[in-house]
Design an enzyme around this catalytic site. Structure first.
Site, PDB file in Angstrom:
ATOM      1  N   HIS A 168       0.863  -1.189   0.000  1.00  0.00           N
ATOM      2  CA  HIS A 168       0.000   0.000   0.000  1.00  0.00           C
ATOM      3  C   HIS A 168       0.900   1.240   0.000  1.00  0.00           C
ATOM      4  CE1 HIS A 168      -3.770  -1.932   2.034  1.00  0.00           C
ATOM      5  NE2 HIS A 168      -4.047  -1.683   0.761  1.00  0.00           N
ATOM      6  N   ASP A 170       0.667   3.881   1.687  1.00  0.00           N
ATOM      7  CA  ASP A 170       0.947   4.437   3.027  1.00  0.00           C
ATOM      8  C   ASP A 170       1.938   3.597   3.833  1.00  0.00           C
ATOM      9  OD1 ASP A 170      -0.561   2.285   3.859  1.00  0.00           O
ATOM     10  OD2 ASP A 170      -2.141   3.466   4.830  1.00  0.00           O
ATOM     11  N   CYS A 264      -2.357   3.086   9.045  1.00  0.00           N
ATOM     12  CA  CYS A 264      -3.373   2.133   8.570  1.00  0.00           C
ATOM     13  C   CYS A 264      -4.578   2.085   9.502  1.00  0.00           C
ATOM     14  CB  CYS A 264      -2.810   0.714   8.530  1.00  0.00           C
ATOM     15  SG  CYS A 264      -1.438   0.493   7.437  1.00  0.00           S
ATOM     16  N   HIS A 639      30.485  -2.802 -41.327  1.00  0.00           N
ATOM     17  CA  HIS A 639      29.696  -2.809 -42.553  1.00  0.00           C
ATOM     18  C   HIS A 639      28.428  -3.642 -42.405  1.00  0.00           C
ATOM     19  CE1 HIS A 639      32.787  -0.555 -44.531  1.00  0.00           C
ATOM     20  NE2 HIS A 639      33.682  -1.367 -43.992  1.00  0.00           N
TER      21      HIS A 639
HETATM   22  N1  ARG Z   1      -3.999  -6.945   6.545  1.00  0.00           N
HETATM   23  C1  ARG Z   1      -4.372  -5.744   5.925  1.00  0.00           C
HETATM   24  C2  ARG Z   1      -4.288  -5.912   4.413  1.00  0.00           C
HETATM   25  O1  ARG Z   1      -3.422  -6.610   3.952  1.00  0.00           O
HETATM   26  C3  ARG Z   1      -3.512  -4.618   6.374  1.00  0.00           C
HETATM   27  C4  ARG Z   1      -3.941  -3.298   5.835  1.00  0.00           C
HETATM   28  C5  ARG Z   1      -3.017  -2.184   6.163  1.00  0.00           C
HETATM   29  N2  ARG Z   1      -3.570  -0.959   5.754  1.00  0.00           N
HETATM   30  C6  ARG Z   1      -2.881   0.007   5.165  1.00  0.00           C
HETATM   31  N3  ARG Z   1      -3.498   1.121   4.914  1.00  0.00           N
HETATM   32  N4  ARG Z   1      -1.659  -0.135   4.795  1.00  0.00           N
HETATM   33  O2  ARG Z   1      -5.084  -5.379   3.699  1.00  0.00           O
END
Ligand code: ARG
EC number: 3.5.3.27
Length: 705
Positions: A168, A170, A264, A639
């Site tokens: 992800h 984030d 998250c 060539h």
């Molecule tokens: N187990 C969750 C997944 O794999 C974790 C999500 C984490 N969320 C985030 N925004 N990175 O979806």
């Protein structure tokens, strides 16, 4: 406390690691402690409450990842784009989050089914509100970005994630107030890193090392100057302090086991709208069609891989699998790219693989007019060796004079298209630009095409005893084809370097010319000089060709020969006068085989025949290869490459060189017609002549046995 900031969280009542949908969850099923998770969550909740208002959504049983509210959706002002989870394990969370947003007065936008997008986990606003950074590659699809731009009326900057640990956005990227950015660059592809660097000046980039990155340092909640995160290194804390931030660490080990941390577990639901920011996306999409042995020959794989390697994404719209071993398959694929430029790069490569626009599309072609002689419009399409067709007046027109490294000039009345070298472009010529309305016609390669190609090239000198036999086998085949071409009135062109003479090949090449196997000879000054030196003095660059040793004063032979031929006025004249009475050049003159000698900077003399104007030389090479069925490239990289560039696919190329790198370079034209032989060229020619002599009876098509 910043009263106006609201953050949504979800208590961990039903939290657990129940399945594996990211690398962090592997080996952690049911390994997190419920008790410790609750304790850690409460601590985070408390820390956040000190700087923002926390809203809560009721956790639903059976949806353990619902604690990660960042994935509920993406909010801007009163609008929210609801998440469409990639994995079915989380899709059941969608209705609960949707209900919460509706109850709280948000306008909810929903993406089409099958178009994954995982909310604020994969989309983060620049903290100054200037644009939205959106990730793709694992959980969210690039094609979701244009919807987000439109619904939230904001600019979307797409970034491709390439490390599955950071699935992800984030997890590896955190915009901070004041225009700072905390991030882990290796999680992104090269193009995305460039995009980031173009938007964030160096002094605002806070780079996270791998050790902190895997502790989810980038998964931080930033409220003004406060940053809330899992435990991180001293170095990183110092860096953040230097930039004016206060770090509040809070342990989140139990959530790390599911692949999440502070950010998250939160969703900011008050994202202010900036009046002067409006929707823009640079994403482009096109539909292409492919046909052939898509699976057996691996073409589809190759096509899809190249899309992804170039930062694009794809969606196979339909696929018709050929059922019999010999039937072909077809597919329509929608290709998306984060920018116009990348789209063009991807399309250029896809066209080379044989991709075409779907039939009904495209009528007007893309052309631009030449305004400066000898210079093409910026975006001109660079031709390839493959037979190409372009759209003119709503029909496909075959390009003539196919060669590499040219522009395609079209006329509408009558519809025509031809390859034109840059230097030959005239003001007013209409040149194909971009990639639309262009297709290459690839022969439907048979399913074992790939395997056959690999066998084509092998080392003679390098490997064991069997190699010698293998070269012989190949020579047998080449001899047979040459015989066939000669007897059917076809054309064989030879490019040769001086090594042909040094290695004792002159007599064999002379034989080939005499026997009608060579219809044009291309080379440089040196092959002719060495050949004449050998014919008249028995040495090549001063080395006695019979005994293999340098003769006294032999180094002078070379220049003496040049001088003598210059006195005669040229090779023809020297032959007619009887000065040259054997050898390759002699046979060419006597058998009316045209030759072209292209000059270079290191040429001695040169001979009067050597064309020192390279533009002219390229021109005469290109004339001589017109209509060739086979080109024998004998130990001359310079060539041979020149010739390769001006030869369309379909012409059989046989490349012989002692250096495997040269053979690979020349025979790797992506077409099946080229054969590489790594061996001594003198030896090759002697084997070839011997083979040809064995094929005594003339080849005839209607021969019956
Ligand atoms: N187990 C969750 C997944 O794999 C974790 C999500 C984490 N969320 C985030 N925004 N990175 O979806």
């Amino acid at each position: 406390m910043a009263d106006d900031i609201r953050i949504l969280m979800c208590p961990p009542d039903h939290y657990d690691v129940d399945y594996v949908i990211n690398p962090w969850m592997e080996g952690n099923i049911h390994k997190s402690s419920q008790e410790r998770a609750v304790e850690q969550w409460k601590k985070l909740h408390q820390t956040i409450k000190e700087c923002a208002i926390v809203d809560l959504v009721k956790p639903a049983k059976g949806w353990p990842d619902m604690v990660f509210t960042a994935n509920a959706g993406l909010v801007l002002g009163e609008n929210v784009v609801l998440s469409r989870f990639y994995h079915k394990e989380r899709q059941g969370e969608e209705p609960y989050f949707k209900a919460w947003f509706e109850e709280n007065g948000f306008t909810v936008y929903e993406l089409p089914q099958d178009l994954p997008f995982e909310g604020a986990g994969d989309a983060l606003f620049d903290r100054e509100g200037r644009w939205l950074w959106a990730g793709y590659g694992f959980r969210s699809e690039l094609d979701s970005h244009p919807y987000i731009a439109k619904w939230l009326d904001t600019e979307v900057v797409s970034l491709r994630l390439i490390d599955e640990r950071f699935y992800h956005l984030d997890t590896c990227f955190c915009p901070l107030s004041g225009g700072y950015l905390l991030y882990y660059p290796p999680a992104f592809d090269a193009y995305s890193n460039r995009v980031i660097e173009m938007r964030i000046p160096p002094e605002k980039r806070i780079i996270v090392e791998e050790l902190d990155a895997v502790n989810f340092a980038c998964n931080a909640v930033n409220v003004n100057e406060i940053i809330i995160m899992n435990l991180v290194s001293r170095t990183l804390k110092d860096k953040l302090a230097e930039a004016g931030f206060t770090v509040r660490e809070t342990p989140l080990t139990e959530f790390l086991k599911a692949g999440g941390a502070a950010k998250c577990l939160t969703l900011r639901v008050t994202e202010p709208i900036l009046e002067d920011v409006h929707a823009t996306v640079s994403i482009e999409s096109r539909v292409i069609r492919m046909e052939g042995h898509l699976l057996d020959a691996g073409i589809l794989n190759q096509a899809l891989d190249l899309v992804v390697e170039n930062s694009g994404s794809f969606r196979v719209l339909n696929f018709n699998l050929g059922v019999e071993r010999n039937s072909t398959s077809s597919a329509e694929v929608r290709v998306s790219a984060p920018s116009h430029q990348i789209m063009e790069e991807i399309m250029t490569e896809l066209i080379d693989l044989g991709a075409v626009p779907p039939p009904q599309e495209l009528c007007d072609i893309n052309t631009e007019t030449v305004i400066q002689a000898g210079v093409a419009p910026d975006d001109f399409y660079v031709s390839t060796i493959y037979p190409t067709e372009v759209r003119v007046n709503c029909e496909w027109v075959q390009v003539t004079g196919q060669r590499m490294d040219a522009a395609i000039v079209v006329t509408s009345n009558p519809p025509s298209a031809r390859c034109v070298l840059l230097r030959d472009l005239q003001v007013g010529d209409r040149v194909m630009v971009g990639v639309e309305g262009i297709r290459t016609i690839k022969k439907v390669e048979s399913h074992d095409g790939g395997a056959r190609k690999e066998n084509k090239e092998f080392a003679f000198m390098a490997a064991g005893v069997s190699s010698e036999r293998r070269v012989e086998l190949l020579v047998e085949q080449i001899a047979w084809e040459m015989r066939q071409i000669r007897d059917q009135g076809g054309k064989i062109v030879v490019t040769a370097g001086p090594v042909v003479i040094h290695t004792g090949g002159a007599q064999h090449l002379s034989h080939l010319v005499r026997e009608g196997y060579v219809h044009a000879l291309l080379g440089g000054n040196a092959i002719a000089v060495h050949d004449i030196e050998q014919a008249t003095m028995g040495t090549s660059l001063g080395v006695d060709m019979q005994r293999g040793i340098p003769v006294r004063g032999g180094h002078r032979h070379h220049l003496k020969i040049i001088n003598t031929v210059r006195r005669y006025g040229g090779i023809h004249e020297a032959v007619e006068a009887g000065f040259i009475s054997k050898g390759v050049m002699y046979e060419c003159v006597k058998n009316n085989v045209p030759y072209c000698l292209a000059g270079s900077i290191r040429d001695d003399g040169p001979l009067p025949d050597t064309e020192m104007d390279l533009v002219q030389a390229q021109g005469c090479y290109s004339e001589l290869i017109q209509g060739a069925d086979m080109i024998l490239m004998l130990s001359s990289m310079l060539h041979s490459i020149g010739v390769g560039n001006m030869t369309p696919s379909g012409v059989k190329m046989v490349c012989v060189d002692i250096n495997p790198a040269v053979v690979t370079k020349l025979s790797d034209r992506g077409s099946v017609e080229s054969v590489g032989v790594v061996t001594d060229v003198g030896l090759f020619l002697s084997l070839l002549v011997r083979q040809l002599q064995q094929l005594t009876r003339p080849y005839s098509l209607n021969e019956t046995f």
